[in-house]
Design an enzyme around this catalytic site. Sequence first.
Site: not given
Ligand code: HC1
Length: 573
Positions: A278, A281, A298, A318, A357, A360, A365, A502
Amino acid sequence: MVNITIDGKKLQVPKDYTVLQAAREAGVEIPTLCYLKGINEIGACRMCVVEIKGARSLQAACVYPVSEGMEVITNSERVRRARKVNLELILSNHDRNCLTCIRSGNCELQRLAEDLNVKQIRYEGENIRRPLDDFSPSIVRDPNKCVLCKRCINVCRNVQEVGVINANYRGFRTVVSTAFDRSLNDVACTMCGQCIQACPVGALREKDSTDIVWKALADKNKYVVVQTAPAVRVALGEEFGLPIGTRVTGKMVTALKMLGFDKVFDTDTGADLTIMEEGTELINRIKNGGKLPLITSCSPGWIKFCEHYFPEFLDNLSTCKSPHEMFGAILKTYYAQKMGIDPANMFVVSIMPCTAKKFEAQREELAASGYPDVDAVLTTRELARMIKEAGIDFVNLPDNHFDDPMGDATGAGVIFGTTGGVMEAALRTVYEILTGKPLENVEITQVRGLEGIREAEIDVGTMKIKAAVAHGLANAKKLLEMVKNGEKEYHFIEIMACPGGCIMGGGQPIVPAKVREKIDVAKLRASAIYDEDRSLPIRKSHENPTIKKLYEEFLGHPNSEKAHHILHTHYKR
Ligand code: HC1
Ligand code: SF4
């Protein structure tokens, strides 16, 4: 200020206070159920009724304003009787299978029944049975457990500005649901799980994935790898009675090994990899006139929000997959090759503070090896349940380390867990790449804190990087509107769906409303994250030996063609 009396105690309080605020400040206990400070102050449940001298009926303390000379009685026969009747009426229409309820032991309704000494329910409610909504990959709704407190509605509407749930119908038929009673899966829900965090009972919960993980662990043909998100280590201990903000990284690793995972890795390593991709990028977009501002990608709740509500910003996102997806993709390609494992037999589990998550991980994809990058996502709460189920005495466990050869992570990876952390981690690396000089002080405090929207201008050699951070989707919306109408201009924006980042994710341990009133949970968990950063020998992603080796042996360089194929993605309109 006004002078009032509560149970004979004389007090001076600000004139815009409610009776509840005044009582709590004076240490007078008034029970509440629907009340969620600053979010849901609607006097719906009538648990907080009190006598006000001169008023004909009992009044809800959470919405009743104080006035000069007011006399309040919080503990009379009349008050106690009314609260008990109100509670019994709520219970009369509630699915009371407490023993098998997900919130047993951490249920605000159960607690009230105990505190108010309710030992029988004299009324029979309508008890209309309603079907469970478990079509969403992240959230399960059980209307039979709902107490109609509306905390979830107002979190979704005001904190997240999504507003996909509301109260439908009237009287006994009232149900918290979506428009036309569709599944949460069929409306523009971001799966952030903030409604679960707000729910006082077991009406909202995450979709359980513990069964499939137990099954994978028992399968001799599966090589089961687990990775843990940055924010989990500062909250998991709460499920075992440890104080909020206790770091339990070492115990968590030990517990995961005891559960039988073949390898225990750290999502922080994936976060370091994200920074390499990132950061590069960002530099490329700035140097080559690419689409700016670059916005972090993220947080899957944020991505879903962007896809539904701000598709005009999709090209700003991103293209990096989120850290745990990147890490899963690397495990099933580079690591699998290195270890001679067929990725078909590898099962990757992510322990996440996040309910989105789960959604996700199912996105088709995100499957660089031809198999899903991540096979199952467990929330912090689900991991705690598995540890308990296995009979592990978590509090007394010794510490252990993440496994080699993918076990190195840096302080930059850890701080991803709190709002501002991705930005800070990226700036630590981007600064050194652009200036060629070491960054003297790695703690970029301008982007820290819990203010909803924060801005910073960071000197990077001959240029200034204009950055902004937003957490909670209402703040994200506000920031994006300002960018859209030209009021603000930035190079780089970090957005996290959950207020606090998070550490306050929808999958984290649930802190009762009353505790949240007194303790700043986000502050304590964030400070544990920053302690962990300070405790690590390496605090910049580009210095992580595992990541350096990964580029040398496999990826070539950041944003290489191979890196693009394995670590990047695109979004849907
Ligand atoms: Fe997160 Fe991440 S920080 S998104 O907040 O970018 O869930 O903890 O795991 O994937 O590393 C959440 C936290 C986590 C991702 C990272
Ligand atoms: Fe609203 Fe988030 Fe709950 Fe969906 S998961 S209903 S967006 S609070």
